[in-house]
Design an enzyme around this catalytic site. Sequence first.
Site, PDB file in Angstrom:
ATOM      1  N   HIS A 197     -26.157 -12.737  -3.670  1.00 46.61           N
ATOM      2  CA  HIS A 197     -24.915 -12.244  -4.829  1.00 46.61           C
ATOM      3  C   HIS A 197     -23.830 -14.195  -4.481  1.00 46.61           C
ATOM      4  O   HIS A 197     -23.725 -14.734  -3.429  1.00 46.61           O
ATOM      5  CB  HIS A 197     -23.700 -11.393  -4.506  1.00 46.61           C
ATOM      6  CG  HIS A 197     -23.461 -11.618  -3.466  1.00 46.61           C
ATOM      7  ND1 HIS A 197     -21.600 -11.676  -3.987  1.00 46.61           N
ATOM      8  CD2 HIS A 197     -22.975 -11.485  -1.413  1.00 46.61           C
ATOM      9  CE1 HIS A 197     -21.058 -12.216  -2.651  1.00 46.61           C
ATOM     10  NE2 HIS A 197     -21.914 -11.760  -1.332  1.00 46.61           N
ATOM     11  N   CYS A 198     -23.565 -13.890  -5.405  1.00 46.17           N
ATOM     12  CA  CYS A 198     -22.814 -14.820  -6.438  1.00 46.17           C
ATOM     13  C   CYS A 198     -21.164 -14.423  -7.228  1.00 46.17           C
ATOM     14  O   CYS A 198     -21.181 -13.086  -6.599  1.00 46.17           O
ATOM     15  CB  CYS A 198     -23.707 -16.038  -7.039  1.00 46.17           C
ATOM     16  SG  CYS A 198     -23.459 -15.716  -8.803  1.00 46.17           S
ATOM     17  N   LYS A 199     -20.718 -14.411  -7.591  1.00 45.21           N
ATOM     18  CA  LYS A 199     -19.518 -14.360  -8.268  1.00 45.21           C
ATOM     19  C   LYS A 199     -19.710 -13.262  -9.703  1.00 45.21           C
ATOM     20  O   LYS A 199     -19.506 -12.393  -9.148  1.00 45.21           O
ATOM     21  CB  LYS A 199     -18.423 -14.940  -9.023  1.00 45.21           C
ATOM     22  CG  LYS A 199     -17.347 -15.155  -9.301  1.00 45.21           C
ATOM     23  CD  LYS A 199     -16.812 -16.659 -10.569  1.00 45.21           C
ATOM     24  CE  LYS A 199     -15.301 -15.468 -10.614  1.00 45.21           C
ATOM     25  NZ  LYS A 199     -14.147 -16.196 -11.608  1.00 45.21           N
TER      26      LYS A 199
END
Length: 101
Positions: free
Chosen positions: A64-66
């Site tokens: 995941h990232c933002k």
Amino acid sequence: MADITPAELLQRQKAGESPLILDVREPWEHEEGRIPGAQNIPLNSLPEKLDDLDEWKNQEIIVHCKGGGRATSAKAYLTQQGFTNVRNLEGGFQAYMAAGI
């Protein structure tokens, strides 16, 4: 492998499951807020950190990232490196936080 929704990840965490959650955001982003149990390896550091992930090559990894862009790149990279069960958290950290409220 199909991506995972924030609701599905939250449900699995509440059930006591602990897949590897890989946060590919920058360290300062991880410090501002994180998914419980997530390991932080920024996207640009993945190539030099592959050995650290070797034991997970055939196990589930949720990246995941933002918002999803960097995680999509991380998923593609890890898959190219032979990782067989990489899933992107749909909507990233923002969607996870919204789902948990």
